[in-house]
Motif scaffolding. Structure first.
Motif, PDB file in Angstrom:
ATOM      1  N   ALA A 178       6.947  13.511   3.795  1.00 12.21           N
ATOM      2  CA  ALA A 178       5.776  14.210   4.345  1.00 12.21           C
ATOM      3  C   ALA A 178       4.527  13.549   3.783  1.00 12.21           C
ATOM      4  O   ALA A 178       4.223  13.674   2.587  1.00 12.21           O
ATOM      5  CB  ALA A 178       5.825  15.686   3.977  1.00 12.21           C
ATOM      6  N   LEU A 179       3.788  12.815   4.645  1.00 15.55           N
ATOM      7  CA  LEU A 179       2.664  11.993   4.204  1.00 15.55           C
ATOM      8  C   LEU A 179       1.338  12.644   4.615  1.00 15.55           C
ATOM      9  O   LEU A 179       1.125  12.995   5.776  1.00 15.55           O
ATOM     10  CB  LEU A 179       2.772  10.597   4.810  1.00 15.55           C
ATOM     11  N   ASN A 180       0.466  12.767   3.625  1.00 12.27           N
ATOM     12  CA  ASN A 180      -0.899  13.232   3.868  1.00 12.27           C
ATOM     13  C   ASN A 180      -1.817  12.034   3.675  1.00 12.27           C
ATOM     14  O   ASN A 180      -2.095  11.622   2.542  1.00 12.27           O
ATOM     15  CB  ASN A 180      -1.259  14.359   2.900  1.00 12.27           C
ATOM     16  N   THR A 181      -2.286  11.457   4.761  1.00  8.30           N
ATOM     17  CA  THR A 181      -3.085  10.230   4.658  1.00  8.30           C
ATOM     18  C   THR A 181      -4.473  10.478   4.092  1.00  8.30           C
ATOM     19  O   THR A 181      -5.097   9.573   3.528  1.00  8.30           O
ATOM     20  CB  THR A 181      -3.212   9.558   6.039  1.00  8.30           C
ATOM     21  N   ASN A 182      -4.975  11.710   4.245  1.00 12.50           N
ATOM     22  CA  ASN A 182      -6.304  12.021   3.728  1.00 12.50           C
ATOM     23  C   ASN A 182      -6.283  12.403   2.255  1.00 12.50           C
ATOM     24  O   ASN A 182      -7.268  12.207   1.540  1.00 12.50           O
ATOM     25  CB  ASN A 182      -6.928  13.153   4.547  1.00 12.50           C
ATOM     26  N   ASN A 183      -5.180  12.937   1.799  1.00 12.21           N
ATOM     27  CA  ASN A 183      -5.026  13.315   0.389  1.00 12.21           C
ATOM     28  C   ASN A 183      -3.616  12.921  -0.058  1.00 12.21           C
ATOM     29  O   ASN A 183      -2.736  13.763  -0.231  1.00 12.21           O
ATOM     30  CB  ASN A 183      -5.257  14.812   0.206  1.00 12.21           C
ATOM     31  N   PRO A 184      -3.369  11.604  -0.195  1.00 14.23           N
ATOM     32  CA  PRO A 184      -2.017  11.102  -0.436  1.00 14.23           C
ATOM     33  C   PRO A 184      -1.334  11.687  -1.669  1.00 14.23           C
ATOM     34  O   PRO A 184      -0.101  11.774  -1.713  1.00 14.23           O
ATOM     35  CB  PRO A 184      -2.232   9.593  -0.597  1.00 14.23           C
ATOM     36  N   THR A 185      -2.097  12.095  -2.679  1.00 13.56           N
ATOM     37  CA  THR A 185      -1.464  12.588  -3.904  1.00 13.56           C
ATOM     38  C   THR A 185      -0.661  13.861  -3.667  1.00 13.56           C
ATOM     39  O   THR A 185       0.163  14.234  -4.496  1.00 13.56           O
ATOM     40  CB  THR A 185      -2.521  12.838  -4.990  1.00 13.56           C
ATOM     41  N   THR A 186      -0.907  14.544  -2.551  1.00 15.51           N
ATOM     42  CA  THR A 186      -0.149  15.759  -2.239  1.00 15.51           C
ATOM     43  C   THR A 186       1.079  15.463  -1.374  1.00 15.51           C
ATOM     44  O   THR A 186       1.808  16.382  -0.991  1.00 15.51           O
ATOM     45  CB  THR A 186      -1.041  16.778  -1.515  1.00 15.51           C
ATOM     46  N   LEU A 192      -0.728   6.856  -6.183  1.00 18.54           N
ATOM     47  CA  LEU A 192      -1.147   6.798  -4.790  1.00 18.54           C
ATOM     48  C   LEU A 192      -2.675   6.746  -4.689  1.00 18.54           C
ATOM     49  O   LEU A 192      -3.390   7.318  -5.534  1.00 18.54           O
ATOM     50  CB  LEU A 192      -0.610   8.006  -4.026  1.00 18.54           C
ATOM     51  N   PRO A 193      -3.207   6.128  -3.661  1.00 15.31           N
ATOM     52  CA  PRO A 193      -4.673   6.020  -3.518  1.00 15.31           C
ATOM     53  C   PRO A 193      -5.269   7.352  -3.042  1.00 15.31           C
ATOM     54  O   PRO A 193      -4.553   8.297  -2.721  1.00 15.31           O
ATOM     55  CB  PRO A 193      -4.827   4.925  -2.456  1.00 15.31           C
ATOM     56  N   THR A 194      -6.580   7.385  -2.967  1.00 17.00           N
ATOM     57  CA  THR A 194      -7.253   8.604  -2.492  1.00 17.00           C
ATOM     58  C   THR A 194      -7.176   8.727  -0.975  1.00 17.00           C
ATOM     59  O   THR A 194      -7.341   9.824  -0.425  1.00 17.00           O
ATOM     60  CB  THR A 194      -8.724   8.591  -2.928  1.00 17.00           C
ATOM     61  N   LYS A 195      -6.926   7.598  -0.322  1.00 22.99           N
ATOM     62  CA  LYS A 195      -6.793   7.624   1.122  1.00 22.99           C
ATOM     63  C   LYS A 195      -5.926   6.448   1.568  1.00 22.99           C
ATOM     64  O   LYS A 195      -5.934   5.392   0.934  1.00 22.99           O
ATOM     65  CB  LYS A 195      -8.172   7.543   1.798  1.00 22.99           C
ATOM     66  N   ILE A 196      -5.171   6.639   2.629  1.00 26.66           N
ATOM     67  CA  ILE A 196      -4.255   5.602   3.111  1.00 26.66           C
ATOM     68  C   ILE A 196      -4.768   5.044   4.430  1.00 26.66           C
ATOM     69  O   ILE A 196      -5.061   5.791   5.377  1.00 26.66           O
ATOM     70  CB  ILE A 196      -2.829   6.160   3.285  1.00 26.66           C
ATOM     71  N   SER A 197      -4.876   3.722   4.491  1.00 18.99           N
ATOM     72  CA  SER A 197      -5.298   3.026   5.703  1.00 18.99           C
ATOM     73  C   SER A 197      -4.100   2.327   6.341  1.00 18.99           C
ATOM     74  O   SER A 197      -3.087   2.045   5.675  1.00 18.99           O
ATOM     75  CB  SER A 197      -6.394   1.995   5.379  1.00 18.99           C
ATOM     76  N   GLN A 198      -4.222   2.033   7.602  1.00 19.62           N
ATOM     77  CA  GLN A 198      -3.161   1.353   8.327  1.00 19.62           C
ATOM     78  C   GLN A 198      -2.969  -0.078   7.807  1.00 19.62           C
ATOM     79  O   GLN A 198      -3.928  -0.765   7.429  1.00 19.62           O
ATOM     80  CB  GLN A 198      -3.500   1.303   9.827  1.00 19.62           C
ATOM     81  N   ASN A 199      -1.675  -0.490   7.801  1.00 14.97           N
ATOM     82  CA  ASN A 199      -1.277  -1.873   7.490  1.00 14.97           C
ATOM     83  C   ASN A 199      -1.750  -2.352   6.122  1.00 14.97           C
ATOM     84  O   ASN A 199      -1.978  -3.547   5.914  1.00 14.97           O
ATOM     85  CB  ASN A 199      -1.797  -2.838   8.566  1.00 14.97           C
ATOM     86  N   THR A 200      -1.903  -1.422   5.195  1.00 15.16           N
ATOM     87  CA  THR A 200      -2.312  -1.773   3.831  1.00 15.16           C
ATOM     88  C   THR A 200      -1.209  -1.357   2.859  1.00 15.16           C
ATOM     89  O   THR A 200      -0.834  -0.184   2.814  1.00 15.16           O
ATOM     90  CB  THR A 200      -3.618  -1.071   3.443  1.00 15.16           C
ATOM     91  N   PRO A 201      -0.647  -2.306   2.092  1.00 14.46           N
ATOM     92  CA  PRO A 201       0.391  -1.947   1.124  1.00 14.46           C
ATOM     93  C   PRO A 201      -0.219  -1.274  -0.098  1.00 14.46           C
ATOM     94  O   PRO A 201      -1.226  -1.740  -0.644  1.00 14.46           O
ATOM     95  CB  PRO A 201       1.024  -3.286   0.752  1.00 14.46           C
ATOM     96  N   THR A 258       3.736   1.093   3.058  1.00 16.30           N
ATOM     97  CA  THR A 258       2.821   0.597   4.083  1.00 16.30           C
ATOM     98  C   THR A 258       2.976   1.442   5.345  1.00 16.30           C
ATOM     99  O   THR A 258       4.111   1.688   5.797  1.00 16.30           O
ATOM    100  CB  THR A 258       3.113  -0.883   4.428  1.00 16.30           C
ATOM    101  N   LEU A 259       1.852   1.873   5.913  1.00 19.11           N
ATOM    102  CA  LEU A 259       1.862   2.657   7.139  1.00 19.11           C
ATOM    103  C   LEU A 259       1.410   1.769   8.294  1.00 19.11           C
ATOM    104  O   LEU A 259       0.354   1.131   8.235  1.00 19.11           O
ATOM    105  CB  LEU A 259       0.920   3.859   7.014  1.00 19.11           C
ATOM    106  N   ASN A 260       2.233   1.733   9.343  1.00 18.36           N
ATOM    107  CA  ASN A 260       1.923   0.930  10.525  1.00 18.36           C
ATOM    108  C   ASN A 260       2.161   1.793  11.762  1.00 18.36           C
ATOM    109  O   ASN A 260       3.299   1.947  12.225  1.00 18.36           O
ATOM    110  CB  ASN A 260       2.787  -0.332  10.557  1.00 18.36           C
ATOM    111  N   ASN A 261       1.072   2.383  12.247  1.00 18.14           N
ATOM    112  CA  ASN A 261       1.149   3.299  13.384  1.00 18.14           C
ATOM    113  C   ASN A 261       2.120   4.443  13.083  1.00 18.14           C
ATOM    114  O   ASN A 261       1.906   5.196  12.146  1.00 18.14           O
ATOM    115  CB  ASN A 261       1.517   2.539  14.657  1.00 18.14           C
ATOM    116  N   ASN A 262       3.250   4.516  13.838  1.00 16.61           N
ATOM    117  CA  ASN A 262       4.180   5.641  13.617  1.00 16.61           C
ATOM    118  C   ASN A 262       5.301   5.289  12.664  1.00 16.61           C
ATOM    119  O   ASN A 262       6.277   6.024  12.564  1.00 16.61           O
ATOM    120  CB  ASN A 262       4.769   6.109  14.952  1.00 16.61           C
ATOM    121  N   THR A 263       5.170   4.160  11.957  1.00 19.06           N
ATOM    122  CA  THR A 263       6.246   3.703  11.075  1.00 19.06           C
ATOM    123  C   THR A 263       5.737   3.591   9.645  1.00 19.06           C
ATOM    124  O   THR A 263       4.679   2.985   9.385  1.00 19.06           O
ATOM    125  CB  THR A 263       6.791   2.334  11.536  1.00 19.06           C
TER     126      THR A 263
END
Length: 738
Positions: free
Chosen positions: A99-107, A154-163, A188-193
């Motif tokens: 369960a990934l929270n891209t806006n608050n990855p630490t949760t 984990l970072p404060t925010k997750i962007s696409q295609n960034t390890p 790494t997040l790439n669209n739906n993967t």
């Protein structure tokens, strides 16, 4: 080495008589076994295991692991058939949710990752099936589970295609063992993967799944690197209708025009040297059943390895000793034929269903006159790891007779360490029955003997009032004595079978059998069979860099007494005195962890040698038994330079060897402390019955020889006074020993 003969050999009730077994598999002679290289037929389930699902919270996106695009790989250092390399195995049977929270990855959360370990596949099917059967026990424990408890970095925010590097802390459960584990990961997040690549290192011994040690064939390191390559799909897009992971693609046969003919060259070798022990119902069938040509194709690369290494067919004796019967080892030409056939892709020039039949008659079982069992199965407990249980078995003999053959058939092979069969005189029955009645359950607890008399235990093992008849240990099968010979049994004699159970992860009820064959002629028509034992001390101290309270020998002896009773240290201490030394004098370990011991004995069991047997536990490396050492008449009766506890075979001389009064027998053993489980507490290792303890034990089975007057014993050597009287072989009282 001792300069003067001090040791006296007698019948040792703790581990006596293991040399009375005659092992025959038709065509190749003496080899059958209890535990081979683990080729039990396993139907591997290539499905995706079930894992607990997560429910997405607000701001979370649920990703589900796609088994067809994921894998978990192990890497472990391995020495296989003399070649050192890294063994690699992979499974795709993986399930779990993220369960990934891209806006608050630490949760963010990672659910349980469930892994089908039965699917682990390497470049060697032989290795894979060994792991499944003996180490991972994946018929019973198909899955392992990693349960994350914390995500860090984990970072404060997750962007696409960034390890993004981070760590996953959690608990790994394999079989019934759970240990903490930390994965160093990159996501790494790439669209739906979502992809996660992570690694960790575990200790095989901590999880009781290694390290592998198949002496002379395969050894592995204790540390295994685990690599997680996980691909998870947005659960809304996830499709997995059949729940089947990707099954390894079989490698096509290598094209060749030089493959040996299976029908004309390979099949005859298998029929002569393998089939007799691997047919349905025979000793090797639980580990590899060889019934038709397809069974050979299935493990062709493994057959090439085990035959080239000399691990199979099993015969540990070297050529330094006397010639021995029933040598099953393959010729160089036969080994090359199997290797060339396997390298060529294991091609068949006959139908896959072509039967493989043993040549000659299979003779690894006797035709018994009576088969005995205890009154009921014995139920042990994992609370007592090394359990010594005496089981009463009565053939109800109405007349004197001669025992000409026997077979101990363990009910639960995995848990029976060894068994000793004692003949008991009829007048001892009330004492034995009283012991049996006083101890709840089937039989009664016993260590150091059957406990039917009050004689003080001695390092010779002579108990008084009891006689060892036969024994069983891993690698042994039925025992038959030469024609015209046997062990005398009197009317009313009965048997007490001392079974050493080694219960670790389970303690199933055991109802082992004792089959007996009697002579048909009058008992006096048979030459007597005698079994005598030759022992040496086992004093293996800790190395200088090993620390712990049990590295002190006195503390270790107290531990033996706590585990096995006050009599346990008597044999260890007494052997040092018998062999002309003290524990401190005999203790040794070199910088490589090797330890050595020897002892010279006057030969008591005179006559023609029927068989030779050696026994150590799991630290053993080398064994030798020598008749009249350092003399012109020296004969090495048995030499083993790569001891394997699973192959304790009985060896029969090819030529006549006669032991005469006044001869000397030397027993020698060596051990390697590096074979100790690295997770166990360091301890001084001495002579005792537990699998974690050690022994240097040998037995000679001899047939009665009718001596002439000129061959009578000499006046006899000077015997060091102490624990054992050379005539009665009974223990002196402790006061006398002092």
């Amino acid at each position: 080495m001792v300069g003067r003969v001090r040791g006296i050999t007698a019948q040792h009730p703790v581990l006596a008589g293991l040399g009375v077994l005659v092992l025959v598999c038709a065509g190749v002679g003496a080899f059958v076994y209890n535990q081979m290289f683990g080729l039990q037929t396993t139907v591997v389930y290539f499905g995706v295991p079930d894992a607990p699902t997560l429910t997405a919270k607000p701001d979370e996106t649920l990703y589900r692991i796609d088994a067809t695009k994921s894998k978990i790989t192990y890497n472990v250092d391995e020495k296989l058939a003399g070649t050192t390399h890294t063994a690699t195995g992979t499974t795709r049977g993986i399930a779990g949710d993220i369960a990934l929270n891209t806006n608050n990855p630490t949760t963010s959360r990672v659910g349980d990752i469930v892994i089908n370990v039965q699917q682990l596949t390497s470049d060697q099917q032989l290795r894979d099936e060994r792991l499944r059967h003996d180490y991972l026990e994946s018929n019973d424990y198909q899955t392992a589970t990693f349960s994350p408890t914390k995500l860090d970095g984990l970072p404060t925010k997750i962007s696409q295609n960034t390890p993004y590097p981070f760590t996953i802390t959690g608990n790994l459960t394999v079989k019934e063992t759970t240990k903490p584990a930390t994965l160093k990961a990159t996501g790494t997040l790439n669209n739906n993967t979502l992809t996660i690549n992570a690694t960790t290192t575990i200790s095989l011994s901590e999880f009781n799944i290694g390290p592998i040690n198949m002496v002379g064939f395969a050894q592995s390191g204790d540390n295994a690197k685990l690599t997680f390559n996980l691909t998870a799909i947005n659960a809304a897009d996830f499709e997995d209708t059949d729940r089947v992971a990707a099954e390894p693609t079989p490698q096509p046969p290598k094209p060749t025009n030089t493959s040996p003919s299976f029908a004309k060259q390979v099949k005859p070798i298998l029929e002569t040297s393998c089939a007799s022990c691997h047919q349905t119902g025979e000793a090797g069938a639980p580990f590899w059943e060889l019934t038709n040509a397809s069974d050979a194709v299935r493990i062709a690369d493994g057959l090439a390895l085990i035959t080239k290494s000399g691990y199979m067919p099993p015969f540990l004796a070297t050529n330094k000793g006397i010639p021995l019967q029933h040598d099953p080892r393959l010729t160089t030409t036969q080994i090359t034929t199997i290797e060339d056939w396997a390298k060529a892709g294991a091609q068949l020039d006959t139908p896959k269903t072509t039967p493989i039949k043993p040549k000659g008659k299979v003779i690894n079982r006797i035709d018994p006159d009576v088969t005995l069992q205890a009154d009921a199965p014995y139920q042990g407990s994992t609370k007592l790891t090394n359990d010594y249980r005496c089981l009463v078995m009565d053939p109800e003999l109405k007349t004197d007779t001669s025992l000409t053959g026997y077979e101990f058939v363990p009910d639960k092979n995995e848990f029976v360490h060894h068994a000793l069969i004692f003949r008991m005189a009829a007048d001892l029955r009330p004492t034995v029955d009283a012991r049996d009645k006083a101890d709840p359950g089937t039989g009664y607890g016993c260590f150091g003997g059957v406990g039917a008399d009050e004689v003080v235990p001695s390092p010779s093992g002579m108990g008084g009032g009891t006689d060892l008849v036969a024994a069983w240990a891993p690698g042994q099968s039925s025992g038959t004595f030469p024609d015209g010979s046997g062990m005398r049994l009197n009317q009313g004699d009965f048997f007490v079978v001392q079974v050493h159970y080694h219960f670790v992860h389970a303690a199933p009820p055991d109802h082992s059998e004792l089959a007996l064959r009697f002579g048909k002629d009058p008992v006096d028509d048979y030459d007597d069979i005698a079994v005598t034992q030759y022992l040496a001390p086992a004093e293996i101290p800790c190395r200088p860099d090993e620390k712990g309270p049990l590295c002190d020998r006195d503390a270790m002896m107290d531990d033996l007494a706590d585990r096995y009773g006050s009599s346990a240290p008597v044999i260890a201490d007494g052997l040092n005195g018998m062999c002309g030394g003290t524990p401190e004098m005999n203790a040794n370990v070199d910088e490589d962890g090797m330890s050595y011991s020897s002892c010279d004995h006057w030969a008591l069991g005179t006559g023609q040698v029927v068989s030779v047997f050696g026994h150590m536990h799991e630290l053993g490396v080398g064994f030798r038994l020598t008749l009249n050492p350092d003399t012109p008449d020296e004969k090495i009766l048995l030499d083993i330079d790569r001891w394997d506890f699973n192959w304790q075979l009985n060896y029969e001389p090819a030529d006549e060897v006669v032991i005469k009064p006044g001869d000397i027998v030397r027993a020698e053993c060596s051990w390697d402390r590096d074979l100790i489980n690295p997770q166990t507490e360091p301890r001084w290792v001495s002579w005792a019955e537990g699998t974690e303890d050690e022994m240097c034990y040998s037995a000679l089975t001899t047939r009665e020889q009718h001596w002439t007057g000129t061959e009578q014993p000499p006046d006899g050597p000077e015997i060091e006074p102490g624990l054992i009287d050379p005539i009665t072989l009974e223990a002196d009282s402790p006061e006398a020993a002092d």
